[in-house]
Motif scaffolding. Sequence first.
Motif, short mmCIF file in Angstrom:
data_model
loop_
_atom_site.label_atom_id
_atom_site.label_comp_id
_atom_site.label_asym_id
_atom_site.label_seq_id
_atom_site.Cartn_x
_atom_site.Cartn_y
_atom_site.Cartn_z
N ALA A 123 0.83 -1.20 0.00
CA ALA A 123 0.00 0.00 0.00
C ALA A 123 0.87 1.25 0.00
N VAL A 124 1.99 1.21 0.73
CA VAL A 124 2.90 2.36 0.74
C VAL A 124 3.55 2.53 -0.63
N VAL A 125 3.93 1.42 -1.24
CA VAL A 125 4.54 1.49 -2.58
C VAL A 125 3.54 2.06 -3.58
N GLN A 126 2.32 1.54 -3.56
CA GLN A 126 1.30 2.06 -4.47
C GLN A 126 1.02 3.54 -4.19
N GLY A 127 0.99 3.90 -2.91
CA GLY A 127 0.76 5.30 -2.56
C GLY A 127 1.89 6.19 -3.02
N MET A 128 3.13 5.72 -2.88
CA MET A 128 4.28 6.48 -3.34
C MET A 128 4.20 6.71 -4.85
N LEU A 129 3.91 5.63 -5.59
CA LEU A 129 3.82 5.77 -7.04
C LEU A 129 2.63 6.65 -7.44
N ALA A 130 1.52 6.50 -6.72
CA ALA A 130 0.34 7.31 -7.04
C ALA A 130 0.62 8.79 -6.77
N GLY A 131 1.29 9.08 -5.66
CA GLY A 131 1.63 10.47 -5.36
C GLY A 131 2.55 11.07 -6.41
N ILE A 132 3.55 10.30 -6.80
CA ILE A 132 4.46 10.76 -7.85
C ILE A 132 3.69 10.97 -9.14
N GLY A 133 2.79 10.04 -9.45
CA GLY A 133 2.00 10.17 -10.67
C GLY A 133 1.13 11.42 -10.67
N LEU A 134 0.51 11.72 -9.52
CA LEU A 134 -0.32 12.92 -9.42
C LEU A 134 0.50 14.19 -9.65
N VAL A 135 1.66 14.27 -8.98
CA VAL A 135 2.50 15.45 -9.14
C VAL A 135 3.00 15.57 -10.57
N LEU A 136 3.35 14.42 -11.17
CA LEU A 136 3.85 14.43 -12.55
C LEU A 136 2.77 14.90 -13.52
N VAL A 137 1.57 14.35 -13.39
CA VAL A 137 0.48 14.76 -14.28
C VAL A 137 0.16 16.24 -14.09
N LEU A 138 0.11 16.66 -12.84
CA LEU A 138 -0.20 18.07 -12.56
C LEU A 138 0.82 18.99 -13.22
N GLY A 139 2.10 18.65 -13.12
CA GLY A 139 3.12 19.51 -13.71
C GLY A 139 3.11 19.49 -15.22
N GLN A 140 2.85 18.31 -15.81
CA GLN A 140 2.93 18.20 -17.27
C GLN A 140 1.69 18.75 -17.98
N LEU A 141 0.64 19.06 -17.25
CA LEU A 141 -0.52 19.71 -17.88
C LEU A 141 -0.13 21.05 -18.49
N TYR A 142 0.86 21.71 -17.91
CA TYR A 142 1.25 23.04 -18.39
C TYR A 142 1.96 22.97 -19.75
N PRO A 143 3.05 22.20 -19.90
CA PRO A 143 3.63 22.08 -21.25
C PRO A 143 2.70 21.38 -22.23
N PHE A 144 1.81 20.54 -21.71
CA PHE A 144 0.79 19.92 -22.56
C PHE A 144 -0.03 21.00 -23.26
N ALA A 145 -0.27 22.10 -22.54
CA ALA A 145 -1.06 23.20 -23.10
C ALA A 145 -0.18 24.35 -23.58
N GLY A 146 1.10 24.06 -23.79
CA GLY A 146 1.98 25.07 -24.38
C GLY A 146 2.51 26.11 -23.42
N GLN A 147 2.48 25.82 -22.10
CA GLN A 147 2.98 26.79 -21.12
C GLN A 147 4.11 26.17 -20.30
#
Length: 488
Positions: A123-147
């Motif tokens: 559960a900790v491993v999945q949570g770690m990966l999920a947290g990283i995934g959330l932060v990664l997606v959140l950050g990449q939304l900006y260059p995804f939209a050209g910013q």
Amino acid sequence: MSTYIAPSSAPPGRAASFWPDVGASLVVFLVALPLCVGIAVASGVPAELGVITGVVGGLVVGLLPGSTMQVSGPAAGLTVLVADAVADHGLGALGLIVLGAGLLQVAMGLLRLGRWFRAISPAVVQGMLAGIGLVLVLGQLYPFAGQAQPATTDEKFAGLAGLATSASTTAAGLSGVAVGVLTLTVAALWKRTPLRAVPGMLVAVVVASAVALLLPLPRISVGPLTEVVALVDLGLFDVGVLGAMLTFALVASAESLFSAAAVDRMHSGPRTRYDTELVAQGVGNTLCGVLGALPMTAVIVRSATNVDAGARTRLSRVLHGAWLLLFVVLLPGVLSYVPLAVLAALLVQAGWKLLDPGGVRALFRTDRAEAAVLVLTAGTIVLTDLLTGTVVGLLAAVVKTAWDVSRLTVAVTAHGEDHHHVAVRGNATFLRLPRLLETLEALPHDSRVRVDLSGVRHLDQACGQAIEQWAEQREGVELIHPAADRVN
């Protein structure tokens, strides 16, 4: 995902494995190239540093013993760590941090600590990966939209409203979203075609980049590798850098060894030797640190691709590093045609896989307590940082385990109005002490009480002392102690 199963656990002959390994190495190279560049860009460092790490992962770690099928290189799961480290300590300290993390990994492997990473709560491993995934997606939304993406998580959340407006009203925003969506669509649909042996990510990059040739989008730039190599500066060492070293070493080691467990289930060849693999990863990171490059881990996407493509020996992962080196030396200008929005789309896809919503939903259905540990870990990572979130998750998992182990039943039987029998069974620990005392203190004060502890398997000091003190404070109490050979 298709799975390649080796015909036997014995290593195949060199002649039988050479051409399958060459073919697999080309497929892995085509998958690794855009990811190496994209992960570097997402981490806020020059794209060349990601390529250097990919080359080292192939040519150096690929030759070392430990795992046969795993492919090492820059990992999406470390982008958050790298970005935070560069923001806090500067790009010049990145090499020192990676060097220290690599040396720590070598030490952990030599001390035979690699196998203990398998004991971390899933559960900790999945949570770690999920947290990283959330932060990664959140950050990449900006260059995804050209910013350009903001520096901190708070700024990323605060800027979402403005991002949505920009993405739907400006030329750069509309173009970026269109190209990003096209990338994801092609990558998803390509898996259903008869030509799915060709990596869908590569096809998506080529198609989207071709469509975007005339659009006003920022693009990547990859120059000679020698221009970005910066030998490690030991003078930058301080307490903050030491903390970053520990975090990098633990996270990179965990990701590599969890990947090993997954990859070993995909083939019937030699199993991973965890301690030896940890040393190999440490050697790779030590060299990356000396060169000032990104940290590396064994990466599940490239490793699974390697197995699926028919690799037989470690030659395939070594050759993939050679192809990376040859490409950036001979054809670096080709990468300048790839928009940042295309790489952002690939990383959004990678982040979504790390998040794994389906796995989270399944865990909620089967074990809500484990799911709560997962959500707590992921949420803390998003709100604070990776190290804090992982430590909080580990502590929560320990508490949950202690609670599960401390199963205790307290049954009260009344024999008339003035005689009660209390049977205690299970593990009497401090976690169950409040309930036990509530039951005992609720008994009529003038009744005779027999407390039968013979069914207790474990009686800790807190419970033992509390029961003794309760018995001393009233008359007519008989204690039946547990047998000495039953209590541990």
